[in-house]
Write a protein that holds these residues in place. Structure first.
Motif, mmCIF file in Angstrom:
data_model
loop_
_atom_site.group_PDB
_atom_site.id
_atom_site.type_symbol
_atom_site.label_atom_id
_atom_site.label_comp_id
_atom_site.label_asym_id
_atom_site.label_seq_id
_atom_site.Cartn_x
_atom_site.Cartn_y
_atom_site.Cartn_z
ATOM 1 N N UNK A 93 0.842 -1.194 0.000
ATOM 2 C CA UNK A 93 0.000 0.000 0.000
ATOM 3 C C UNK A 93 0.882 1.249 0.000
ATOM 4 N N UNK A 94 0.354 2.333 -0.574
ATOM 5 C CA UNK A 94 1.089 3.597 -0.585
ATOM 6 C C UNK A 94 1.166 4.192 0.814
ATOM 7 N N UNK A 95 0.083 4.040 1.593
ATOM 8 C CA UNK A 95 0.039 4.564 2.953
ATOM 9 C C UNK A 95 -0.591 3.528 3.868
ATOM 10 N N UNK A 96 0.087 3.248 4.975
ATOM 11 C CA UNK A 96 -0.436 2.324 5.977
ATOM 12 C C UNK A 96 -1.063 3.129 7.107
ATOM 13 N N UNK A 97 -2.175 2.643 7.671
ATOM 14 C CA UNK A 97 -2.787 3.356 8.791
ATOM 15 C C UNK A 97 -1.917 3.325 10.057
ATOM 16 N N UNK A 98 -0.905 2.466 10.085
ATOM 17 C CA UNK A 98 -0.088 2.292 11.289
ATOM 18 C C UNK A 98 1.251 3.020 11.262
ATOM 19 N N UNK A 99 1.645 3.539 10.122
ATOM 20 C CA UNK A 99 2.935 4.216 10.033
ATOM 21 C C UNK A 99 3.490 4.151 8.627
ATOM 22 N N UNK A 100 4.749 4.509 8.493
ATOM 23 C CA UNK A 100 5.413 4.546 7.191
ATOM 24 C C UNK A 100 6.111 3.215 6.927
ATOM 25 N N UNK A 101 5.729 2.540 5.838
ATOM 26 C CA UNK A 101 6.347 1.274 5.463
ATOM 27 C C UNK A 101 7.678 1.527 4.790
ATOM 28 N N UNK A 102 8.674 0.721 5.155
ATOM 29 C CA UNK A 102 10.005 0.914 4.585
ATOM 30 C C UNK A 102 10.754 -0.418 4.529
ATOM 31 N N UNK A 103 11.397 -0.667 3.395
ATOM 32 C CA UNK A 103 12.281 -1.826 3.262
ATOM 33 C C UNK A 103 13.639 -1.419 3.839
ATOM 34 N N UNK A 104 14.054 -2.100 4.891
ATOM 35 C CA UNK A 104 15.300 -1.790 5.597
ATOM 36 C C UNK A 104 16.332 -2.871 5.275
ATOM 37 N N UNK A 105 17.552 -2.502 4.885
ATOM 38 C CA UNK A 105 18.588 -3.518 4.698
ATOM 39 C C UNK A 105 18.828 -4.278 6.006
ATOM 40 N N UNK A 106 18.866 -5.587 5.920
ATOM 41 C CA UNK A 106 19.088 -6.402 7.115
ATOM 42 C C UNK A 106 20.414 -6.033 7.771
ATOM 43 N N UNK A 107 21.379 -5.639 6.981
ATOM 44 C CA UNK A 107 22.686 -5.253 7.528
ATOM 45 C C UNK A 107 22.599 -4.007 8.413
ATOM 46 N N UNK A 108 21.511 -3.244 8.309
ATOM 47 C CA UNK A 108 21.330 -2.020 9.106
ATOM 48 C C UNK A 108 20.354 -2.204 10.266
ATOM 49 N N UNK A 109 19.838 -3.407 10.449
ATOM 50 C CA UNK A 109 18.783 -3.647 11.433
ATOM 51 C C UNK A 109 19.196 -3.272 12.857
#
Length: 152
Positions: A93-109
């Motif tokens: 979805x473009x906008x989630x009701x719970x916050x901003x969706x983001x693909x995070x590199x696992x190396x930066x977790x």
């Protein structure tokens, strides 16, 4: 006792997380179970509601007991069931009701802002590739007072 399900959704070397507006912490998509719902049904529904994605074959990988003495009676203790999957269908979805969706590199977790209890879950499941069973005692700011973890 409240029960919560969430899921680490992996795409290549990235994981999908929600940046929650309340604290700016990143969290796994998911939420509260409904009455009569199984943990499996709950995680599929919650992820679809928050992301638009239908997860396929999620595997239960962490079970945690959370306690918070400063919370209301209903939230003094709850269970969190975390799943993991790298298979999904649908469009984010473009906008989630719970916050901003983001693909995070696992190396930066390990360097992103997140709840301290979530950090244990991320490390066990994403970095160490282990299951996690834990008990987390939280203060009024969701910081750890105490914890016990078992990785397998």
């Amino acid at each position: 006792m409240q029960r919560v399900t969430n899921c680490l959704i992996i795409k290549g070397e990235e994981v999908l997380l929600l940046k929650k507006p309340r604290r700016g912490w990143y969290a796994m998509p998911g939420g509260k179970m409904e009455a009569g719902e199984s943990v499996y049904e709950s995680v599929i529904r919650e992820v679809r509601e928050e992301t638009g994605l239908t997860i396929i074959g999620p595997q239960l990988s962490s079970v945690a007991t959370m306690t918070k003495a400063s919370a209301s009676a209903a939230l003094k203790e709850w269970m969190m069931f975390t799943f993991i999957t790298d298979r999904f269908s649908g469009e984010l979805v473009d906008e989630s009701p719970e916050g901003e969706l983001e693909w995070i590199p696992i190396s930066e977790i390990d360097s992103i802002p997140t709840a301290p209890s979530d950090r244990f879950i991320h490390q066990a499941l994403l970095t160490k590739k282990k299951r996690l069973y834990a008990s987390f005692d939280l203060d009024e700011d969701d910081q750890l007072n105490d914890y016990r973890v078992n990785e397998q």
